[in-house]
Design a protein around this motif. Structure first.
Motif, mmCIF file in Angstrom:
data_model
loop_
_atom_site.group_PDB
_atom_site.id
_atom_site.type_symbol
_atom_site.label_atom_id
_atom_site.label_comp_id
_atom_site.label_asym_id
_atom_site.label_seq_id
_atom_site.Cartn_x
_atom_site.Cartn_y
_atom_site.Cartn_z
ATOM 1 N N MET A 1 3.023 -14.731 -0.473
ATOM 2 C CA MET A 1 1.578 -14.783 -0.658
ATOM 3 C C MET A 1 0.907 -14.757 0.705
ATOM 4 S SD MET A 1 1.557 -17.681 -3.620
ATOM 5 C CE MET A 1 -0.191 -17.749 -3.805
ATOM 6 N N GLY A 2 -0.189 -13.996 0.810
ATOM 7 C CA GLY A 2 -0.879 -13.930 2.081
ATOM 8 C C GLY A 2 -2.179 -13.170 1.984
ATOM 9 N N ARG A 3 -2.821 -13.015 3.140
ATOM 10 C CA ARG A 3 -4.110 -12.333 3.233
ATOM 11 C C ARG A 3 -3.905 -11.000 3.947
ATOM 12 N NH1 ARG A 3 -9.455 -15.153 3.899
ATOM 13 N NH2 ARG A 3 -8.062 -16.718 3.132
ATOM 14 N N ILE A 4 -4.535 -9.943 3.433
ATOM 15 C CA ILE A 4 -4.391 -8.619 4.029
ATOM 16 C C ILE A 4 -5.186 -8.563 5.334
ATOM 17 C CG2 ILE A 4 -4.864 -6.164 3.749
ATOM 18 C CD1 ILE A 4 -4.384 -6.495 0.778
ATOM 19 N N VAL A 5 -4.519 -8.083 6.404
ATOM 20 C CA VAL A 5 -5.143 -7.955 7.706
ATOM 21 C C VAL A 5 -5.456 -6.489 8.006
ATOM 22 C CG1 VAL A 5 -4.837 -8.366 10.182
ATOM 23 C CG2 VAL A 5 -3.928 -9.992 8.534
ATOM 24 N N THR A 6 -4.539 -5.583 7.626
ATOM 25 C CA THR A 6 -4.699 -4.157 7.896
ATOM 26 C C THR A 6 -4.298 -3.362 6.661
ATOM 27 O OG1 THR A 6 -4.067 -4.561 10.195
ATOM 28 C CG2 THR A 6 -4.061 -2.286 9.461
ATOM 29 N N VAL A 7 -5.077 -2.319 6.353
ATOM 30 C CA VAL A 7 -4.761 -1.430 5.246
ATOM 31 C C VAL A 7 -4.656 -0.012 5.787
ATOM 32 C CG1 VAL A 7 -5.544 -0.514 3.032
ATOM 33 C CG2 VAL A 7 -6.010 -2.888 3.614
ATOM 34 N N LYS A 8 -3.529 0.641 5.508
ATOM 35 C CA LYS A 8 -3.339 2.043 5.869
ATOM 36 C C LYS A 8 -3.058 2.830 4.604
ATOM 37 C CE LYS A 8 -1.808 1.075 10.526
ATOM 38 N NZ LYS A 8 -0.760 1.213 11.512
ATOM 39 N N ASP A 9 -2.773 4.118 4.726
ATOM 40 C CA ASP A 9 -2.565 4.975 3.552
ATOM 41 C C ASP A 9 -1.478 4.446 2.622
ATOM 42 O OD1 ASP A 9 -4.516 6.707 4.348
ATOM 43 O OD2 ASP A 9 -3.140 8.083 5.357
ATOM 44 N N ASP A 10 -0.307 4.107 3.188
ATOM 45 C CA ASP A 10 0.797 3.688 2.327
ATOM 46 C C ASP A 10 1.357 2.313 2.681
ATOM 47 O OD1 ASP A 10 1.822 4.470 4.735
ATOM 48 O OD2 ASP A 10 3.606 5.417 3.895
ATOM 49 N N SER A 11 0.726 1.615 3.616
ATOM 50 C CA SER A 11 1.238 0.299 3.998
ATOM 51 C C SER A 11 0.091 -0.678 4.243
ATOM 52 C CB SER A 11 2.100 0.409 5.255
ATOM 53 O OG SER A 11 1.309 0.823 6.347
ATOM 54 N N ILE A 12 0.463 -1.951 4.258
ATOM 55 C CA ILE A 12 -0.493 -3.030 4.539
ATOM 56 C C ILE A 12 0.182 -4.032 5.478
ATOM 57 C CG2 ILE A 12 -1.780 -2.862 2.381
ATOM 58 C CD1 ILE A 12 -0.113 -5.259 1.386
ATOM 59 N N VAL A 13 -0.616 -4.783 6.197
ATOM 60 C CA VAL A 13 -0.106 -5.885 7.012
ATOM 61 C C VAL A 13 -0.693 -7.162 6.425
ATOM 62 C CG1 VAL A 13 -0.047 -6.935 9.296
ATOM 63 C CG2 VAL A 13 0.084 -4.449 9.067
ATOM 64 N N VAL A 14 0.211 -8.103 6.127
ATOM 65 C CA VAL A 14 -0.182 -9.345 5.479
ATOM 66 C C VAL A 14 0.059 -10.498 6.437
ATOM 67 C CG1 VAL A 14 0.294 -10.884 3.538
ATOM 68 C CG2 VAL A 14 0.383 -8.427 3.215
ATOM 69 N N GLU A 15 -0.928 -11.393 6.513
ATOM 70 C CA GLU A 15 -0.835 -12.593 7.340
ATOM 71 C C GLU A 15 -0.491 -13.755 6.419
ATOM 72 O OE1 GLU A 15 -3.718 -13.580 10.770
ATOM 73 O OE2 GLU A 15 -4.494 -14.578 8.972
ATOM 74 N N THR A 16 0.596 -14.464 6.753
ATOM 75 C CA THR A 16 1.043 -15.551 5.884
ATOM 76 C C THR A 16 1.135 -16.848 6.658
ATOM 77 O OG1 THR A 16 3.368 -15.159 6.376
ATOM 78 C CG2 THR A 16 2.450 -13.976 4.504
ATOM 79 N N PHE B 1 4.120 -4.440 4.826
ATOM 80 C CA PHE B 1 4.675 -4.096 3.517
ATOM 81 C C PHE B 1 4.218 -2.708 3.104
ATOM 82 C CE2 PHE B 1 4.543 -8.737 3.157
ATOM 83 C CZ PHE B 1 5.823 -8.992 2.684
ATOM 84 N N HIS B 2 5.002 -2.104 2.238
ATOM 85 C CA HIS B 2 4.575 -0.873 1.582
ATOM 86 C C HIS B 2 3.629 -1.280 0.456
ATOM 87 C CE1 HIS B 2 4.886 2.950 -0.599
ATOM 88 N NE2 HIS B 2 5.222 3.444 0.578
ATOM 89 N N LYS B 3 2.630 -0.454 0.153
ATOM 90 C CA LYS B 3 1.653 -0.820 -0.882
ATOM 91 C C LYS B 3 2.296 -1.044 -2.244
ATOM 92 C CE LYS B 3 -2.881 0.822 0.485
ATOM 93 N NZ LYS B 3 -3.965 1.733 0.166
ATOM 94 N N SER B 4 3.415 -0.386 -2.492
ATOM 95 C CA SER B 4 4.062 -0.561 -3.800
ATOM 96 C C SER B 4 4.645 -1.958 -3.967
ATOM 97 C CB SER B 4 5.151 0.491 -3.999
ATOM 98 O OG SER B 4 6.167 0.321 -3.028
ATOM 99 N N ALA B 5 4.726 -2.756 -2.884
ATOM 100 C CA ALA B 5 5.238 -4.122 -2.970
ATOM 101 C C ALA B 5 4.184 -5.105 -3.449
ATOM 102 C CB ALA B 5 5.775 -4.559 -1.607
ATOM 103 N N ILE B 6 2.935 -4.674 -3.594
ATOM 104 C CA ILE B 6 1.877 -5.577 -4.061
ATOM 105 C C ILE B 6 2.066 -5.821 -5.548
ATOM 106 C CG2 ILE B 6 -0.599 -5.911 -4.355
ATOM 107 C CD1 ILE B 6 -1.013 -4.031 -1.985
ATOM 108 N N TYR B 7 2.145 -7.093 -5.916
ATOM 109 C CA TYR B 7 2.310 -7.463 -7.321
ATOM 110 C C TYR B 7 0.968 -7.814 -7.957
ATOM 111 C CZ TYR B 7 4.202 -9.756 -11.454
ATOM 112 O OH TYR B 7 4.478 -10.111 -12.745
ATOM 113 N N THR B 8 0.198 -8.669 -7.299
ATOM 114 C CA THR B 8 -1.139 -9.007 -7.793
ATOM 115 C C THR B 8 -2.112 -9.092 -6.638
ATOM 116 O OG1 THR B 8 -0.777 -11.386 -7.624
ATOM 117 C CG2 THR B 8 -0.301 -10.364 -9.748
#
Length: 168
Positions: free
Chosen positions: A74-89, A98-105
């Motif tokens: 669980m974490g907060r999104i810091v950066t959003v790109k086309d196919d990936s995100i950076v999460v701060e935990t 993470f790859h965007k497909s790893a987002i569950y909710t």
């Protein structure tokens, strides 16, 4: 059941009196077609609808959203790109890519939607309560008043001319 369908398509007497080897080719294909149709509407179609909703959720994530990954992070999104995100935990602000497909909710979006639903329901209840109070105070509901007003506009009452009023 197959005998009933066979009787239905072959004719009433043909199934009972015909030879065992004679079978309508449509009848042998019909149960398979019905099972495929049922599988599509009961399993495949709902699954595709769910996948489409999940993809829309993943495409709509924004910086600052609280998310949960498929691995349970669980974490907060810091950066959003086309196919990936950076999460701060965590409290130490560890950043993980993470790859965007790893987002569950998307917990922020879920909370936002729930708040909007709650606000809409409260507004609806407040309007119903106000209409009930107006009805008790004024004796008629707004719908009844609108109907009476429309009837009055459609068929105006014949007024007595001014000359006749003075004679009385």
């Amino acid at each position: 059941m197959f005998n009933f369908i066979n009787l239905l398509f072959s004719g009433a007497g043909a199934g009972a009196t015909g030879a065992a080897g004679e079978q309508n080719p449509i009848m042998s294909f019909l149960p398979i077609a019905l099972m495929i149709g049922a599988m599509y509407f009961l399993m495949i179609r709902p699954q595709k609808k769910k996948q489409k909703e999940e993809q829309n959720m993943r495409d709509s994530v924004q910086i600052g959203d609280e998310i949960t990954t498929t691995g349970g992070i669980m974490g907060r999104i810091v950066t959003v790109k086309d196919d990936s995100i950076v999460v701060e935990t965590g409290a130490d602000r560890t950043k993980i890519k993470f790859h965007k497909s790893a987002i569950y909710t998307n917990d922020t979006a879920n909370a936002r939607m729930e708040a909007e639903r709650k606000a809409a329901q409260e507004a609806k209840n407040a309007k119903a309560k106000k209409d009930a109070i107006d009805e008790k105070v004024n004796g008629r509901s707004k719908k009844e008043k609108a109907v009476v007003k429309n009837i009055a506009e459609e068929a105006p009452v014949n007024e007595i001319p001014a000359e006749e009023k003075t004679e009385e």
